[in-house]
Write a protein that holds these residues in place. Structure first.
Motif, PDB file in Angstrom:
ATOM      1  N   PRO A 259       0.816  -1.210   0.000  1.00 14.45           N
ATOM      2  CA  PRO A 259       0.000   0.000   0.000  1.00 14.45           C
ATOM      3  C   PRO A 259       0.851   1.262   0.000  1.00 14.45           C
ATOM      4  CG  PRO A 259      -0.798  -1.573   1.627  1.00 14.45           C
ATOM      5  CD  PRO A 259       0.523  -2.088   1.150  1.00 14.45           C
ATOM      6  N   GLY A 260       0.330   2.309  -0.634  1.00  9.22           N
ATOM      7  CA  GLY A 260       0.995   3.600  -0.654  1.00  9.22           C
ATOM      8  C   GLY A 260       0.580   4.460   0.522  1.00  9.22           C
ATOM      9  N   PRO A 261       1.005   5.714   0.537  1.00  8.24           N
ATOM     10  CA  PRO A 261       0.676   6.624   1.635  1.00  8.24           C
ATOM     11  C   PRO A 261      -0.826   6.772   1.825  1.00  8.24           C
ATOM     12  CG  PRO A 261       2.358   7.576   0.206  1.00  8.24           C
ATOM     13  CD  PRO A 261       1.850   6.349  -0.487  1.00  8.24           C
ATOM     14  N   GLY A 262      -1.261   6.693   3.056  1.00  9.96           N
ATOM     15  CA  GLY A 262      -2.665   6.907   3.370  1.00  9.96           C
ATOM     16  C   GLY A 262      -3.602   5.794   2.974  1.00  9.96           C
ATOM     17  N   ALA A 263      -3.070   4.656   2.556  1.00 10.69           N
ATOM     18  CA  ALA A 263      -3.933   3.551   2.135  1.00 10.69           C
ATOM     19  C   ALA A 263      -4.696   2.994   3.336  1.00 10.69           C
ATOM     20  CB  ALA A 263      -3.104   2.455   1.495  1.00 10.69           C
ATOM     21  N   PRO A 264      -5.954   2.628   3.139  1.00 13.23           N
ATOM     22  CA  PRO A 264      -6.740   2.092   4.256  1.00 13.23           C
ATOM     23  C   PRO A 264      -6.325   0.678   4.622  1.00 13.23           C
ATOM     24  CG  PRO A 264      -7.993   1.963   2.220  1.00 13.23           C
ATOM     25  CD  PRO A 264      -6.721   2.703   1.889  1.00 13.23           C
ATOM     26  N   ASP A 265      -6.682   0.273   5.822  1.00 13.49           N
ATOM     27  CA  ASP A 265      -6.496  -1.112   6.240  1.00 13.49           C
ATOM     28  C   ASP A 265      -7.693  -1.902   5.718  1.00 13.49           C
ATOM     29  OD1 ASP A 265      -5.839  -3.485   7.424  1.00 13.49           O
ATOM     30  OD2 ASP A 265      -6.470  -2.893   9.445  1.00 13.49           O
ATOM     31  N   ASP A 266      -7.553  -2.393   4.487  1.00 17.72           N
ATOM     32  CA  ASP A 266      -8.674  -3.084   3.852  1.00 17.72           C
ATOM     33  C   ASP A 266      -8.238  -4.459   3.381  1.00 17.72           C
ATOM     34  OD1 ASP A 266      -7.070  -2.527   1.679  1.00 17.72           O
ATOM     35  OD2 ASP A 266      -8.466  -1.131   0.723  1.00 17.72           O
ATOM     36  N   VAL A 267      -9.086  -5.115   2.610  1.00 24.23           N
ATOM     37  CA  VAL A 267      -8.780  -6.484   2.172  1.00 24.23           C
ATOM     38  C   VAL A 267      -7.533  -6.518   1.305  1.00 24.23           C
ATOM     39  CG1 VAL A 267     -11.131  -7.338   2.342  1.00 24.23           C
ATOM     40  CG2 VAL A 267     -10.373  -6.262   0.205  1.00 24.23           C
ATOM     41  N   TRP A 268      -7.251  -5.432   0.569  1.00 22.38           N
ATOM     42  CA  TRP A 268      -6.099  -5.423  -0.324  1.00 22.38           C
ATOM     43  C   TRP A 268      -4.796  -5.242   0.438  1.00 22.38           C
ATOM     44  CZ3 TRP A 268      -7.573  -7.541  -4.505  1.00 22.38           C
ATOM     45  CH2 TRP A 268      -8.876  -7.362  -4.962  1.00 22.38           C
ATOM     46  N   SER A 269      -4.799  -4.364   1.440  1.00 28.41           N
ATOM     47  CA  SER A 269      -3.586  -4.211   2.244  1.00 28.41           C
ATOM     48  C   SER A 269      -3.324  -5.469   3.061  1.00 28.41           C
ATOM     49  CB  SER A 269      -3.706  -2.985   3.161  1.00 28.41           C
ATOM     50  OG  SER A 269      -4.794  -3.112   4.046  1.00 28.41           O
ATOM     51  N   ARG A 270      -4.382  -6.105   3.526  1.00 29.72           N
ATOM     52  CA  ARG A 270      -4.200  -7.353   4.278  1.00 29.72           C
ATOM     53  C   ARG A 270      -3.721  -8.481   3.356  1.00 29.72           C
ATOM     54  NH1 ARG A 270      -8.744  -5.148   6.867  1.00 29.72           N
ATOM     55  NH2 ARG A 270     -10.255  -6.398   5.712  1.00 29.72           N
ATOM     56  N   SER A 271      -4.152  -8.461   2.105  1.00 29.46           N
ATOM     57  CA  SER A 271      -3.655  -9.451   1.149  1.00 29.46           C
ATOM     58  C   SER A 271      -2.162  -9.288   0.927  1.00 29.46           C
ATOM     59  CB  SER A 271      -4.405  -9.307  -0.183  1.00 29.46           C
ATOM     60  OG  SER A 271      -3.861 -10.154  -1.169  1.00 29.46           O
ATOM     61  N   SER A 272      -1.700  -8.049   0.849  1.00 31.37           N
ATOM     62  CA  SER A 272      -0.270  -7.788   0.692  1.00 31.37           C
ATOM     63  C   SER A 272       0.514  -8.294   1.904  1.00 31.37           C
ATOM     64  CB  SER A 272      -0.041  -6.286   0.497  1.00 31.37           C
ATOM     65  OG  SER A 272       1.335  -5.990   0.404  1.00 31.37           O
ATOM     66  N   GLU A 273      -0.010  -8.062   3.078  1.00 30.29           N
ATOM     67  CA  GLU A 273       0.666  -8.531   4.297  1.00 30.29           C
ATOM     68  C   GLU A 273       0.691 -10.055   4.349  1.00 30.29           C
ATOM     69  OE1 GLU A 273       2.438  -7.160   6.823  1.00 30.29           O
ATOM     70  OE2 GLU A 273       2.424  -5.466   5.443  1.00 30.29           O
TER      71      GLU A 273
END
Length: 379
Positions: A259-273
């Protein structure tokens, strides 16, 4: 209004596309110069090469008004710029439906070959077969495109695989499962990266467990190891293809979309993690640990494009002969950083940024719109 490729749509029945469930793909002749067989060779008889290996050409598809509506000219302008840029490094064949050939030829210029094949949309990565080295040379694995699990009805795109192989005179292998090229990523040395959501899914392969799908992929593509990521179910039309999440840039080295700056904690950021956690302990087919290089997304407050389906992933780049083509989104700092990361990974290739705002608004990128045909062995 344009139908977005990655918008979640009402599912169309699989039968509309003339595609059976996994394991039921017919072994019939394609009607052209290529004959169809099922995926029966042992894994050692096939090899899916890495994208950085030499190409014979790149295949692309010319989008139609039926899909893009009022945005047709803008998306065709994006595609034409991508095709012309790649054509400076390797031959490009653009598939265009009957009646669209003249418009396509005018848009892309003399350096791009136009091939008359009925198509619906521009996503050649998913509709064109996956090319592998087989016992007798290059083979095309037809993955039975079914509109990303029946989410869209693509009357012509379902037949692109057979049509392209017949035109090129390449043997056709009909896969015993349903998938898309964008769901597969390899190092060319027997390691495959896949998201479960894009293939272990009843909308493509009902009744098949992951282990069975894995074995079929290994046999089809000559793999020795499959690394699985969770992905994301039902949030985009592809069910989270791997080619916007993790990509190999060398054996043992991957770029990870973060995720880039200010990205929400959503399904996509959790997928990256989740992908990062898998890669932290993973080894490839040769037993090497995998080095992870982050490729952050842009700041959405600074990009030119918009829309819920906008794909702002630099990981959706395309490697051609002598060059790497990467999207640029208007966040100058993030765009430059992505180009620098790719230049470090590919020091002997030109790194060329391309603006693809309309393509990205449809939920795809440069990699989604291109499909490489590897150079024939011995050429």
């Amino acid at each position: 209004m344009r139908i977005s490729r990655r918008g979640v749509l009402t599912a169309a029945g699989l039968g509309l596309l003339g595609i059976g469930t996994a394991g039921c793909a017919p072994a019939t002749n394609s009607g052209g110069r290529s004959s169809a067989t099922t995926d029966g060779h042992a894994a050692m008889d096939r090899r899916l090469g890495a994208e950085w290996e030499p190409h014979e050409l790149t295949v692309m598809s010319w989008p139609t008004e039926a899909i893009w509506g009022e945005d047709l000219q803008d998306v065709r302008d994006d595609l034409a710029s991508v095709a012309a840029a790649i054509a400076a490094y390797e031959p490009v064949v653009l598939l265009a439906s009957p009646g669209d050939e003249e418009d396509a030829a005018y848009a892309v210029g003399d350096d791009v070959e136009i091939l008359t094949v009925p198509v619906d949309d521009l996503w050649a990565r998913d509709t064109v077969p996956v090319f592998v080295e087989g016992p007798a040379g290059i083979e095309g694995v037809d993955l039975n495109f079914n509109g990303w699990g029946g989410k869209q009805f693509h009357e012509h795109d379902a037949g692109v695989g057979a049509a392209v192989l017949a035109e090129f005179g390449i043997p056709r292998v009909v896969a015993s499962l349903v998938a898309e090229g964008g769901s597969l990523e390899t190092d060319g040395q027997g390691t495959l990266l896949v998201t479960e959501s894009s293939i272990v899914n009843d909308n493509r392969n009902p009744g098949l467990w992951r282990d069975e799908i894995e074995q079929r992929l290994m046999d089809l593509l000559g793999m020795r190891k499959v690394i699985w990521f969770d992905g994301v179910y039902d949030q985009d039309i592809t069910d989270a293809h791997i080619d916007s999440l993790v990509r190999f840039v060398a054996p043992g080295v991957v770029l990870l979309d973060v995720p880039g700056p200010g990205a929400p904690d959503d399904v996509w950021s959790r997928s990256s993690e989740q992908a990062r956690s898998v890669l932290a302990s993973a080894t490839d087919a040769a037993g090497r640990p995998i080095e992870v290089v982050e490729l952050p997304q842009p700041d959405f407050a600074k990009i030119r494009g918009d829309g819920d389906d906008f794909l702002a992933s630099y990981v959706n780049f395309f490697i051609a002969n002598g060059a790497v083509f990467v999207p640029e989104f208007g966040d100058r700092r993030a765009d430059r950083r992505a180009q620098d990361v790719l230049q470090e990974q590919f020091p002997d290739r030109d790194i060329l940024p391309l603006a693809i705002d309309t393509v990205a608004s449809g939920g795809g990128g440069i990699h989604c719109a291109t499909h490489d045909l590897p150079a024939r062995p011995g050429e």
